[in-house]
Design a protein around this motif. Structure first.
Motif, PDB file in Angstrom:
ATOM      1  N   THR A 243      -7.188   4.844  -5.778  1.00 47.65           N
ATOM      2  CA  THR A 243      -5.970   4.879  -5.286  1.00 47.65           C
ATOM      3  C   THR A 243      -5.819   4.767  -3.741  1.00 47.65           C
ATOM      4  O   THR A 243      -4.998   4.427  -3.099  1.00 47.65           O
ATOM      5  CB  THR A 243      -5.269   6.267  -5.414  1.00 47.65           C
ATOM      6  N   GLU A 244      -6.910   4.887  -3.045  1.00 44.50           N
ATOM      7  CA  GLU A 244      -6.981   4.887  -1.560  1.00 44.50           C
ATOM      8  C   GLU A 244      -6.783   3.665  -1.300  1.00 44.50           C
ATOM      9  O   GLU A 244      -6.187   3.256   0.068  1.00 44.50           O
ATOM     10  CB  GLU A 244      -8.461   5.359  -1.119  1.00 44.50           C
ATOM     11  N   TRP A 245      -6.802   2.514  -1.975  1.00 47.02           N
ATOM     12  CA  TRP A 245      -6.577   0.886  -1.555  1.00 47.02           C
ATOM     13  C   TRP A 245      -5.155   0.909  -1.569  1.00 47.02           C
ATOM     14  O   TRP A 245      -4.412   0.204  -0.849  1.00 47.02           O
ATOM     15  CB  TRP A 245      -7.191   0.032  -2.476  1.00 47.02           C
ATOM     16  N   ALA A 246      -4.166   1.744  -2.553  1.00 45.91           N
ATOM     17  CA  ALA A 246      -2.768   1.789  -2.256  1.00 45.91           C
ATOM     18  C   ALA A 246      -2.285   2.211  -1.063  1.00 45.91           C
ATOM     19  O   ALA A 246      -1.641   1.335  -0.183  1.00 45.91           O
ATOM     20  CB  ALA A 246      -2.275   2.393  -3.436  1.00 45.91           C
ATOM     21  N   ASP A 247      -2.974   3.252  -0.545  1.00 49.01           N
ATOM     22  CA  ASP A 247      -2.581   3.675   0.742  1.00 49.01           C
ATOM     23  C   ASP A 247      -2.953   2.510   1.940  1.00 49.01           C
ATOM     24  O   ASP A 247      -2.209   2.501   2.914  1.00 49.01           O
ATOM     25  CB  ASP A 247      -3.060   4.888   1.050  1.00 49.01           C
ATOM     26  N   ALA A 277      -4.704   5.959 -10.257  1.00 50.86           N
ATOM     27  CA  ALA A 277      -3.530   6.461  -9.348  1.00 50.86           C
ATOM     28  C   ALA A 277      -2.917   5.093  -8.486  1.00 50.86           C
ATOM     29  O   ALA A 277      -2.441   5.231  -7.278  1.00 50.86           O
ATOM     30  CB  ALA A 277      -4.098   7.553  -8.661  1.00 50.86           C
ATOM     31  N   LEU A 278      -3.447   3.800  -8.960  1.00 48.88           N
ATOM     32  CA  LEU A 278      -2.983   2.620  -8.230  1.00 48.88           C
ATOM     33  C   LEU A 278      -1.451   2.626  -8.311  1.00 48.88           C
ATOM     34  O   LEU A 278      -0.713   1.902  -7.893  1.00 48.88           O
ATOM     35  CB  LEU A 278      -3.635   1.437  -8.634  1.00 48.88           C
ATOM     36  N   ASP A 279      -0.777   3.541  -9.091  1.00 51.42           N
ATOM     37  CA  ASP A 279       0.577   3.458  -9.240  1.00 51.42           C
ATOM     38  C   ASP A 279       1.397   4.344  -8.112  1.00 51.42           C
ATOM     39  O   ASP A 279       2.559   4.453  -8.255  1.00 51.42           O
ATOM     40  CB  ASP A 279       0.915   4.110 -10.667  1.00 51.42           C
ATOM     41  N   MET A 280       0.561   4.869  -7.058  1.00 56.22           N
ATOM     42  CA  MET A 280       1.332   5.718  -5.860  1.00 56.22           C
ATOM     43  C   MET A 280       0.681   5.396  -4.575  1.00 56.22           C
ATOM     44  O   MET A 280      -0.308   4.800  -4.202  1.00 56.22           O
ATOM     45  CB  MET A 280       0.928   7.051  -6.437  1.00 56.22           C
ATOM     46  N   VAL A 281       1.406   5.720  -3.715  1.00 52.45           N
ATOM     47  CA  VAL A 281       1.233   5.689  -2.352  1.00 52.45           C
ATOM     48  C   VAL A 281       1.415   7.135  -1.840  1.00 52.45           C
ATOM     49  O   VAL A 281       2.362   7.661  -1.978  1.00 52.45           O
ATOM     50  CB  VAL A 281       1.981   4.622  -1.235  1.00 52.45           C
TER      51      VAL A 281
END
Length: 408
Positions: A243-247, A277-281
């Protein structure tokens, strides 16, 4: 036992001398590194500022003539880091203590971050009551707020500095009774919304003799995992939660930087990766979300954390980035795609369920993934027990292929 103190002796000599005396009174040897640039030291150092400047790739004369504070801080930080590494490697450093304002906090913590996790690091700083991430980074630096400015000795500064010195004494003179087993170590990335997956995978791997270290995917967590892979502390990676890549892409507050996913690829470390968690920023409180995102869809995780759903367009770009990162890997690499949802919030009936956005992510991953990366798609969500076990079984198989499994 030997403690190194990093400080600017042209401005903080009295305070550093006091810390030295507290340490010596407890039977601890002290090595003082002078990082002052402007004036002469108020007390004698063990490593002079000129030597620090040279280790940083310049000269003290140049830094004084140029009078560029930013350049001086960068050079002295680089030099101090090189020197503390040398002292540690030679067995002459058991802990590092720093004192100062913003300048020496930057210098001393640069040196501290160059040392392995577990080496005691204490920074007494005027900056310790604010945003400490630039100083601590992804390491175990301890920061103690000085309360008063570090400018002369008084009833406050004596107590705070003495407490810091005595804390350092306690750390360097006592060996904790911790059992350390020589087992292959797996790094695993986790978020609250991928916890069930990680718990199942962790239990499977630990039952087979691995040690696991879980990293909360909050930016610094991802950075820490990457650093420990490069240091060789981590032998295999189960990157459930990317997910950190989304941010990083969208502008959230928990980005881990553009190097996230590079360490395992470059070192050839076996890795199994998923789309957690790539669904979220991530943002802070709802009123802290930048105005440009006001029309987006949000989920209030708690009063301090606001989650924003990624769009199909963003997911497509994320898929391309991650696929290219994995395609550059030099070691065994697999990508597991949970077609039923990438987080607790991305399953049917939950706030972030968006099949179109997920499809954009999955198609971009598959389109840009090299044939050298093993691709597995499963008709489950990421937290399904079968999916979690499949991830762990795949990594265990890779570890056995490269003779890194327990008992091999």
């Amino acid at each position: 036992m030997a403690v190194t103190i990093v400080g600017t002796l042209d401005t903080k000599g009295e305070e550093i001398g006091f810390a030295r005396d507290v340490l010596r009174a407890q039977g601890v040897d002290v090595h003082i590194i002078d990082t002052g640039v402007v004036g002469d030291p108020e007390i004698d150092p063990d490593t002079a500022a000129s030597a620090v400047a040279e280790a940083g790739g310049t000269t003290l004369g140049h830094l004084r003539d140029d009078a560029d504070r930013g350049e001086a801080i960068e050079a002295m930080g680089k030099g101090a880091a090189a020197i503390v590494q040398q002292l540690h490697d030679s067995g002459d450093l058991d802990g590092v203590l720093g004192l100062g304002g913003s300048g020496n906090t930057s210098i001393a913590t640069t040196a501290m971050r160059a040392l392995p996790v577990g080496v005691p690091k204490v920074m007494v700083s005027t900056m310790a009551s604010g945003d400490t991430e630039p100083y601590v980074g992804a390491t175990d630096v301890m920061m103690l707020y000085s309360v008063a400015d570090i400018e002369g000795l008084n009833q406050l500064s004596r107590k705070v500095i003495a407490n810091a010195a005595l804390a350092m004494v306690g750390m360097v003179t006592n060996q904790p009774d911790i059992e350390i087993e020589d087992r292959p170590t797996i790094g695993i990335s986790m978020f609250g919304v991928t916890t069930p997956c990680v718990q199942t995978a962790r239990e499977y791997l630990e039952e087979r003799g691995y040690e696991t270290i879980i990293f909360h995917a909050t930016g610094t967590g991802g950075k820490a995992m990457e650093d420990l892979v490069r240091q060789g502390v981590i032998d295999g990676v189960l990157d459930v939660t990317t997910t950190e890549w989304a941010d990083e892409l969208v502008g959230g507050v928990l980005a881990a930087g553009p190097d996230r996913l590079d360490a395992a690829a470059e070192t050839g470390t076996p890795q199994v990766v998923s789309t957690g968690a790539l669904d979220m920023v991530n943002f802070g409180p709802r009123d802290s979300v930048p105005e440009e995102f006001e029309e987006r869809y949000f989920h209030i995780h708690n009063p301090q954390v606001t989650l924003m759903r990624t769009t199909a367009e963003e997911n497509a770009e994320l898929g391309e980035i991650i696929a290219k990162k994995l395609s550059a890997a030099n070691g065994p690499t697999a990508l597991y795609i949970p077609l039923g949802g990438v987080s607790m919030l991305d399953v049917e009936g939950e706030d972030f369920h968006d099949p179109d956005a997920d499809t954009a992510l999955f198609e971009a991953l598959k389109t840009n993934l090299a044939e050298s990366v093993e691709l597995v798609e499963m008709e489950t969500d990421i937290n399904d027990e079968a999916f979690a076990r499949a991830l762990a079984e795949q990594l265990d198989a890779y570890m056995r292929e490269v003779d890194l499994a327990p008992g091999e």
